[in-house]
Design a protein around this motif. Structure first.
Motif, PDB file in Angstrom:
ATOM      1  N   GLU A 553       3.323 -15.172   0.798  1.00  0.00           N
ATOM      2  CA  GLU A 553       3.404 -14.186   1.800  1.00  0.00           C
ATOM      3  C   GLU A 553       4.112 -14.231   2.891  1.00  0.00           C
ATOM      4  O   GLU A 553       4.623 -15.809   2.822  1.00  0.00           O
ATOM      5  CB  GLU A 553       1.901 -14.381   2.227  1.00  0.00           C
ATOM      6  N   ALA A 575       3.358  -8.643  -1.415  1.00  0.00           N
ATOM      7  CA  ALA A 575       3.161  -8.759   0.152  1.00  0.00           C
ATOM      8  C   ALA A 575       3.843  -7.557   0.222  1.00  0.00           C
ATOM      9  O   ALA A 575       3.533  -6.457   1.088  1.00  0.00           O
ATOM     10  CB  ALA A 575       2.385  -9.721   1.155  1.00  0.00           C
ATOM     11  N   LEU A 578       4.222  -3.955  -1.640  1.00  0.00           N
ATOM     12  CA  LEU A 578       3.123  -3.252  -1.613  1.00  0.00           C
ATOM     13  C   LEU A 578       2.674  -2.813   0.613  1.00  0.00           C
ATOM     14  O   LEU A 578       2.369  -1.569   0.309  1.00  0.00           O
ATOM     15  CB  LEU A 578       1.133  -4.584  -1.147  1.00  0.00           C
ATOM     16  N   GLU A 579       3.320  -3.597   1.065  1.00  0.00           N
ATOM     17  CA  GLU A 579       2.528  -3.024   2.795  1.00  0.00           C
ATOM     18  C   GLU A 579       3.901  -1.845   2.731  1.00  0.00           C
ATOM     19  O   GLU A 579       3.886  -1.641   4.211  1.00  0.00           O
ATOM     20  CB  GLU A 579       2.428  -4.171   3.302  1.00  0.00           C
ATOM     21  N   ASP A 628      -4.278  -4.334  -7.326  1.00  0.00           N
ATOM     22  CA  ASP A 628      -4.099  -5.341  -6.167  1.00  0.00           C
ATOM     23  C   ASP A 628      -5.485  -5.071  -5.023  1.00  0.00           C
ATOM     24  O   ASP A 628      -4.856  -3.852  -4.924  1.00  0.00           O
ATOM     25  CB  ASP A 628      -2.839  -5.764  -5.263  1.00  0.00           C
ATOM     26  N   ARG A 629      -6.106  -6.236  -4.258  1.00  0.00           N
ATOM     27  CA  ARG A 629      -7.167  -5.227  -4.066  1.00  0.00           C
ATOM     28  C   ARG A 629      -6.398  -4.555  -2.096  1.00  0.00           C
ATOM     29  O   ARG A 629      -7.647  -4.029  -1.365  1.00  0.00           O
ATOM     30  CB  ARG A 629      -8.391  -5.930  -2.932  1.00  0.00           C
ATOM     31  N   THR A 630      -5.792  -5.219  -2.269  1.00  0.00           N
ATOM     32  CA  THR A 630      -4.454  -4.429  -0.958  1.00  0.00           C
ATOM     33  C   THR A 630      -4.812  -2.376  -0.815  1.00  0.00           C
ATOM     34  O   THR A 630      -4.220  -2.135   0.259  1.00  0.00           O
ATOM     35  CB  THR A 630      -3.360  -5.152  -0.552  1.00  0.00           C
ATOM     36  N   SER A 633      -8.198  -1.381   0.245  1.00  0.00           N
ATOM     37  CA  SER A 633      -8.889  -1.537   1.403  1.00  0.00           C
ATOM     38  C   SER A 633      -7.731  -0.312   2.116  1.00  0.00           C
ATOM     39  O   SER A 633      -8.353   0.519   2.702  1.00  0.00           O
ATOM     40  CB  SER A 633      -7.823  -2.747   1.944  1.00  0.00           C
ATOM     41  N   ALA A 634      -5.860  -0.113   1.790  1.00  0.00           N
ATOM     42  CA  ALA A 634      -5.210   0.735   1.887  1.00  0.00           C
ATOM     43  C   ALA A 634      -5.828   2.107   1.807  1.00  0.00           C
ATOM     44  O   ALA A 634      -6.262   3.435   2.534  1.00  0.00           O
ATOM     45  CB  ALA A 634      -4.346   0.769   1.770  1.00  0.00           C
TER      46      ALA A 634
END
Length: 1507
Positions: A553, A575, A578-579, A628-630, A633-634
């Motif tokens: 991270e 991260a 993704l973010e 990815d589980r991110t 969630s998004a």
């Protein structure tokens, strides 16, 4: 002062020959200056006299005629072109003598000499020779001596800088064999200081202090400093360079510089620059060419140095001076660099030429002015290309690119949307020019690799645009993407994708990347039709063919450098991708109402990832970034609001059909020789297996679940079939299938499965059986079924989830018990990998441990023992968290049998002697259980077993003592520790024998003794407790007699006994004090000495009084402290002391304060302030404050008031915060009674105004907080110390804090500062509303200031904001939070709808006398306040036009604003008058606000009637 030698008045004629003879008689310059000073009558110590009064006295005795000859003599020295002049210009005493002569002579006589000597040329030469590093590094071809010319020839340069000039004239160079004299660091700093003082003296005389002064004298001195713009620019350049060198030297040294503020004061150099003679051809008078050539690079270098100093937040630097210097540089850059360039850009708006040609011609002016910066950055690029390390100064210049862009936006005059649209081309042109300076051309593709420094600068510039909400054209964004993100260029070299730059582009304007290709649109190969698809392909390529993305991270911003991988390539964290890239693009597709387009591209990347040529990469990387589980969630936050039920159903059906297609492909492969993994059906099914769980997670609405029940039921049947079919395990991921079944079970159980026993038998029970088989099987069974560790973990999750739901179904007990046994068996075995095992243990302990109540007692205990043993294998932090979850989950269940079984399991595990880790786990579990949750028998058994373990000296001593102290919080009368007095002394002996007497262990031992005695002493009459008392007293007597054998552990027992006992029933006081005296006298170890000193500090003063020995003890301690403390010398010592000394003195402070070993309270305060300057722990500082407060509390009122000046008039800035906190404690101890004595009463009433004055001057947040605490204490707890005047002072200072003239508080605490202001303001309204009376005009400016602070200005200008809300770094804007809006709303509610308690009796009585009818005081208060609320509403309308509110802030602010509107509407005429005074745009805002208020409260309120 040395006596001035008398000189005859008629000897003035001999002054000139004597001065001329000095040059022949003395060769040393310092001796010449000393003789010259002696000739005119200056004292010997004249160079050290700095006080104005002393200097004026000396000057009064001097003869001005002699001073004039000395002035001419020293000017001849300074302007000399030979080595003599160079030496004089580098001599600090020579400049001091010049300063003295300027003050001695009148302006009419000194100014001509200074002007004739060409003072600017002297100053320039001084700066060149001593502060220009480029000049110091020049070769022999450079000038060692600067040609000194007359004022008429001053336009020629005296030094050639490294930056090329277009119109600069080179000066004549005269070589000399003499060498340059290099000044040391201290000499250079001193020289700069005295030169600055001399210029300051001239500048002071050049400024008329008032209109009555003779402006002729000021103009004469201005002529001394006035020179042509070329020379003025060089002087400014060398001045800035000198400051940069001095600051760099100070920053590199460890010593503190108290006079740093005078170094960074740029006013003198900038005033001289402003006095320059502007070239007649310069229409704007900005001297842009000279400024950019000479001053641009030095100004930017110094600017970055100052910004770095501000970020360090060091105490030796004044933030006010640094901010002032940065502001001054920004203004000069905006005035002389940006303003002329902007004027040229907009000059030919009406020209007939094409827009492109006009832009190109006008932008050239800006590009030309930025040429020096471009040259420096090009030099940096060449150094990087050569493989050398980049110097710090050159690296910092890349930060100038975003800073100049930020300055351009802030200096933009646009305030309206139309104005911002007009300014947009200019801002875009500046961005392009600055990017070109950094080496990132936006017009032509690069032919070489763009360096990371340039990429970082470009990314920061994009971040500046994002912060200020300035957009770029789509073509420009695409050019940046293709040219500099490393995706296409350079074509002939290896490419390196700059993900941070891509993230910055997407954050600036994601819509450019989310736009769909128009049908029939023609796109060139350079412009990809689908940028989002292209970026996704680059991500997939980097993951499979590149170095991939690290799982670490990253906490740095996207502008930070990417991680360098082992292969030498930059790597970024997953991260960040993704973010900062994928999820923002998802949101952009949602804003474009095209979430299906994003899902289609996501599906495409998953399909591509499972191509046959990626099989090796898939085996190495099990978790793809697209899985990815991110992302799940998004998607869940956007899914249901973006798609209809029909679209969701279609998605589920499509992906369900693709999963069915995999079964058909498997059937086909069994009949034909075809590899399934090469078929499209396999890749499509693999993608759908990932997307279906994401879609299911996103379906949360009950209505959607009910509408999709048929589709979900169909999926459940399909997945149930697939997990039973062994062939699917070869071509699918069973773990993902079990996870999907968990989701389907959660969706369908409430609406279908829970009420259907048939479906449970048909679907759920077979799945439970299969889950148990998969959880218990090996990696590959005899049927070829592939079950890896993640699959077993997923099957276990489904099994636990199913059992949790089946436990409520009658007749399911057997399957639940069987499943739990299988789960426990699987967890205790080694079938799971460590990562999955740890997760499943946490999962089970947190959510499903309550299922164990369905087992019989033996099986439940065995399962808990197994679980506890598993926890012992985890790492310390994970085990502690899991033990907490386990204990809380079990105790939260209202099942006494489970509680008893758990405590039995803990006790049984504690009795085992197998492993040390097991005992640590038990300790953690017990510490998370409330003692009363355990039965008395279990507590007794655990205590007794813990004593046995402690006596053995093995294991975690701290943990065992913690358990005993934890359980002893409640009575345990039957435990050994409460019945056997020797147990405590045995534990102390164990600690001493095994050398375990740490501070933590001793503290726990004292706590254990205090708790034990605390339960026994109240019941000492019982037979068992009497026996304990007798034995315990005997043990204590043995310890006090054997003073030499009193270990630290035994001393801890004595200390705890002294604190717990009453009336000296256990420990004889005098014998105990004698032991402590011997300990202080004989102890050689510092740790032991501290323990004995702490024991003295814990003595109860009343107890010593009862023993008639307090006076003796006090006298002995006073003697011992005076002999061993040396506190007077400690108070006088400068700086901080070693931590050992500080802790020792802190203990002595407690002793001095507790036993009153001081003769004067002021001395105690001095000691306290000195101790609080030390780097002590927070708990130690709290003790110092507490003991000081206890010492101040008994003082009479007049002594407390006499101490107020001691605490308010503090000279040392380091003592201000501590003194304010002590003052708050002092105020808290004062009586809330007005003194009868008029002088004392005046001191009382003067306290609050004095605090307000200090609050307006403080620039440190801790001091601000402490002063506000003092004010709040008076307002809330001591209203007798407040008056009407003091309340008005409070409002005045709060208004100043919220204004642009606020104290320079740090923006890091903006939210806290706003909260404290609202708290104090509301406190005045609650407690002192009566003193405020009807003078709400005092409160109105404060409310307007607080309201303005909540707005984000549109004009990018923060000058009107208080200093604590101004943005320091453009990429990190300072914003208030919704919580602050809530606090302000509460303040408005208190004003408009006050509680009954805030209305004073006097107000009620006064109101009742006016009317014989019943009067509501709250309503009367509202009506009185309503007359003052209209300016606040008008301000809100005006702020809405010039700023904006964050959505969260607006939501919390509006309830308070509705209160204001409702109260203001009590008088219609007031609203009409306010509406008439509003502007056109403000009226529109008010109409909208009124409509919103009516929408909330309706039209039932009749405006003007108060109903």
């Amino acid at each position: 002062m040395a006596p001035v030698k008398p000189t005859p008045n008629n000897d003035s004629s001999s002054t000139r020959p004597r001065l001329q003879a000095i040059n022949q008689d003395f060769s040393d310059l310092d001796e010449q200056i000393r003789q010259a000073a002696h000739i005119i009558g200056l004292p010997d110590n004249w160079s050290t006299i700095h006080e104005q009064e002393a200097r004026a006295e000396v000057i009064r005795q001097l003869v001005r005629a002699r001073a004039e000859w000395v002035l001419r003599w020293i000017l001849d020295k300074l302007k000399d072109e030979t080595a003599v002049g160079k030496t004089a210009r580098g001599n600090s005493t020579a400049w001091q003598l010049l300063d003295w002569m300027i003050h001695v002579l009148p302006v009419s006589r000194s100014a001509p000499h200074l002007r004739d000597a060409s003072f600017p040329t002297i100053l320039e030469s001084t700066l060149v020779e001593n502060f220009d590093k480029d000049s110091n590094l020049q070769s022999a071809a450079s000038s060692d001596h600067v040609d000194m010319r007359d004022a008429s020839e001053s336009s020629e340069t005296v030094h050639e800088g490294s930056t090329p000039s277009r119109k600069r004239k080179r000066g004549e160079v005269k070589t000399s064999p003499s060498k340059r004299v290099a000044l040391g660091t201290s000499n250079r700093d001193q020289l700069f200081r005295v030169v600055r003082i001399a210029i300051q003296s001239i500048g002071t005389l050049a400024t008329a202090s008032n209109k009555s002064d003779d402006t002729t004298q000021a103009e004469l001195m201005k002529m001394v400093l006035r020179t042509e713009s070329a020379q003025a620019s060089r002087v400014l350049r060398f001045w800035l360079t000198g400051i940069h060198q001095i600051l760099s030297t100070i920053s590199a040294s460890a010593t503190k510089s108290p006079n740093l503020d005078e170094y960074i004061d740029l006013s003198l150099a900038l005033d001289m620059w402003d006095l320059r003679t502007v070239d007649a051809k310069d229409e704007m008078g900005a001297s842009a060419e000279e400024f950019s050539n000479e001053c641009l690079v030095p100004a930017l270098t110094l600017l970055e140095n100052l910004k770095s100093l501000r970020e360090r937040d060091a105490t030796q630097y004044s933030s006010i001076a640094i901010d002032r210097a940065i502001t001054a540089l920004d203004r000069r850059l905006a005035r002389h660099l940006l303003a002329p360039s902007r004027a040229a850009f907009f000059a030919d708006v009406g020209a007939e030429s094409t827009n492109a040609g006009s832009e190109s011609r006008n932008v050239q002016v800006l590009a030309t002015n930025l040429e020096p910066l471009r040259a420096k950055l090009l030099q940096a690029a060449q150094i990087e290309d050569g493989g050398d390390a980049l110097p710090t100064e050159l690296a910092s210049l890349f930060n100038a690119v975003p800073h100049l862009l930020d300055l351009t936006i802030r200096a933009s005059p646009s305030r309206t949307p139309k104005g911002r649209s007009v300014e947009k081309p200019w801002l875009q042109a500046v961005f392009s020019a600055l990017a070109d300076c950094a080496g990132c051309s936006l017009t032509t593709p690069p032919g070489y690799i763009t360096r990371q420094t340039a990429i970082t600068a470009l990314g920061c510039a994009l971040r500046i645009l994002q912060v200020h909400e300035v957009s770029l054209t789509s073509d420009l964004l695409k050019n940046i993407f293709w040219y500099h993100c490393g995706v296409r260029y350079p074509e002939s070299q290896e490419k390196q994708v700059h993900w941070s730059l891509i993230a910055s582009l997407i954050q600036l304007d994601p819509s450019v990347f989310a736009a769909e290709q128009r049908s029939g649109a023609k796109t060139s190969p350079e412009q990809h039709a689908d940028l989002a698809e292209f970026i996704f392909e680059q991500i997939s390529t980097a993951e499979f063919k590149g170095s991939g993305f690290s799982d670490k991270e990253l906490t740095e911003t996207v502008e930070s450098k990417d991680q360098l991988g082992s292969d030498g390539k930059n790597r970024v964290g997953r991260a960040v991708i993704l973010e900062k890239i994928i999820i923002p693009l998802m949101s952009a597709f949602v804003r474009n109402r095209n979430l299906l387009g994003f899902l289609r591209r996501w599906d495409h990347q998953l399909v591509r990832s499972y191509r046959h040529d990626n099989r090796k990469a898939l085996q190495e990387r099990q978790n793809l970034i697209w899985e990815d589980r991110t992302l799940n969630s998004a998607l869940a936050e956007l899914f249901e609001q973006s798609l209809t039920q029909g679209q969701i159903a279609t998605l589920i059906q499509e992906h369900g059909k693709r999963m069915v297609g995999l079964g058909d492909a498997i059937e086909t492969s069994s009949k034909e020789d075809v590899k399934v993994k090469k078929l499209a059906a396999y890749k499509n099914a693999a993608s759908s297996a990932v997307l279906i769980p994401a879609i299911l997670q996103s379906i949360q609405s009950d209505d959607n679940i009910e509408a999709l029940k048929p589709d979900l039921h169909s999926l459940l049947l399909s997945y149930a079939t697939w997990v039973h079919d062994d062939r699917y395990s070869l071509y699918s991921r069973l773990g993902l299938s079990w996870f999907t079944l968990c989701q389907l079970l959660a969706k369908l159980w409430p609406i279908e499965l829970h009420a259907s026993a048939k479906l449970q038998q048909k679907i759920l029970h077979p799945l439970v059986e299969q889950a148990m088989n998969d959880m218990s099987t090996g990696r590959k069974d005899q049927n070829g079924r592939r079950v890896d560790s993640p699959t077993r973990a997923a099957a276990m999750s489904f099994l636990l989830d199913a059992c949790d739901r089946l436990q409520t179904v009658p007749g399911s007990e057997d399957i639940v018990r069987t499943s739990l046994r299988k789960v426990t068996e699987s967890l205790s075995s080694s079938r799971l990998e460590p990562e999955e095992h740890m997760k499943m243990v946490e999962f089970f302990c947190a959510d499903f441990v309550a299922l164990l109540r369905h087992l019989d007692v033996e099986a439940c205990r065995d399962s808990l023992l197994t679980t506890i043993s598993m926890l012992s294998n985890l790492d310390s932090s994970t085990a502690d968290l899991t033990c907490q979850l386990l204990s809380r989950s079990i105790i939260a269940q209202e099942n006494s049998l489970l509680h008893e079984t758990y405590s039995t399991a803990l006790l049984e595990a504690l009795k085992r002697d197998d492993t040390h880790d097991m005992h640590n786990t038990i300790v953690r579990a017990i510490l998370h259980i409330q003692p009363l949750a355990l039965s008395r028998e279990k507590r007794k058994s655990i205590l007794d077993r813990t004593i046995e373990l402690l006596k053995s000296g093995q294991g975690d001593t701290i943990g065992f003592l913690s358990v005993m102290a934890h359980l002893q919080q409640v009575p345990n009368a039957t435990a050994k520790v409460s019945t056997d007095a020797s147990i405590i002394f045995d534990i102390a002996e164990v600690l001493h024998t095994h050398k375990l007497e740490t501070s933590t262990a001793l503290q726990l031992l004292r706590q254990l003794v205090q708790l034990t005695l605390g339960h026994i002493i109240p019941n000492q009459t019982q037979a068992q407790n009497k026996e304990f008392f007798i034995d315990f007293s005997g043990k204590l007597l043995q310890v006090t007699k054997a003073i030499d054998q009193c270990s630290s552990a035994r001393l801890s027992v004595l200390r705890a006994t002294a604190l717990a006992q009453k009336q000296m029933m256990l420990l004889h006081f005098e014998r105990y004090v004698e032991l402590l005296k011997r300990g202080l006298t004989d102890s050689q170890d510092a740790t032991v000495l501290h323990q004995f000193l702490d024991a003295f500090n814990e003595l109860s003063v009343p107890s010593s009084g009862q023993a008639n020995s307090f006076d003796k003890t006090q006298t002995w301690l006073r003697t011992w402290v005076s002999e061993n403390g040396e506190l007077d010398s400690y108070i006088a010592s400068p700086g901080q002391n070693p931590i050992e000394v500080a802790e020792y003195v802190a203990r002595l402070h407690t002793t001095v304060a507790r036993f009153k070993l001081y003769a004067d309270t002021k001395w105690l305060i001095k000691l306290t302030l000195k101790v609080l300057q030390e780097p002590l722990a927070g708990s130690v500082q709290d003790t110092v404050y507490t003991k000081t407060r206890e010492a101040l509390a008994p003082l009479p009122s007049y002594e407390k008031l006499n101490l107020v000046p001691v605490l308010t008039d503090v000279q040392d800035p380091l003592d201000q915060t501590a003194s304010s906190r002590i003052l708050n404690d002092l105020i808290a101890t004062m009586a809330d009674v007005s003194e009868a004595d008029s002088e004392l009463k005046q001191k009382q009433l003067a306290l609050l105004p004095r605090l307000c004055v200090l609050l307006a001057e403080t620039s440190e947040f801790k001091g601000f907080n402490a002063l506000l605490n003092c004010i709040n204490t008076i307002l809330n707890e001591k209203p007798s110390l407040a008056s009407q005047h003091s309340v008005e002072c409070v409002f005045s200072v709060l208004v100043k804090v919220t204004s642009r003239s606020s104290p320079a508080l740090s923006s890091q605490h903006a939210s806290d500062i706003f909260s404290r202001i609202c708290e104090t303001s509301r406190l005045v309204l609650l407690v002192h509303r009566g003193r405020l009376g009807g003078r709400f005009h005092l409160l109105l400016p404060l409310l307007q200031g607080l309201l303005f602070c909540l707005f984000i200005p549109n004009a990018i200008r923060s000058g009107a904001l208080p200093s604590w809300l101004r943005t320091v770094t453009a990429t990190e804007p300072v914003r208030l939070t919704p919580a602050n809006a809530t606090q302000f709303s509460r303040l408005l509610s208190t004003l408009c709808n006050p509680p009954q308690s805030s209305i004073t009796k006097a107000h009620q009585h006064h109101a009742s006398r006016k009317s014989k009818e019943l009067n509501d005081p709250v309503k009367a208060a509202r009506e009185k306040a309503s007359n003052f609320l209209y300016p606040l509403l008008a301000s809100f309308c005006r702020y809405q036009l010039n700023g904006r509110l964050d959505q969260g802030v607006r939501e919390k602010l509006m309830p308070g604003l509705w209160e204001v509107v409702g109260t203001a509407s009590l008088h219609r005429e007031g609203l009409d008058a306010m509406f008439s005074g509003l502007g056109r745009s403000e009226r529109d805002v008010w109409k909208t606000l009124w409509e919103e208020w009516e929408g909330v409260f309706g039209r039932r309120q009749v405006v003007g009637h108060g109903e």
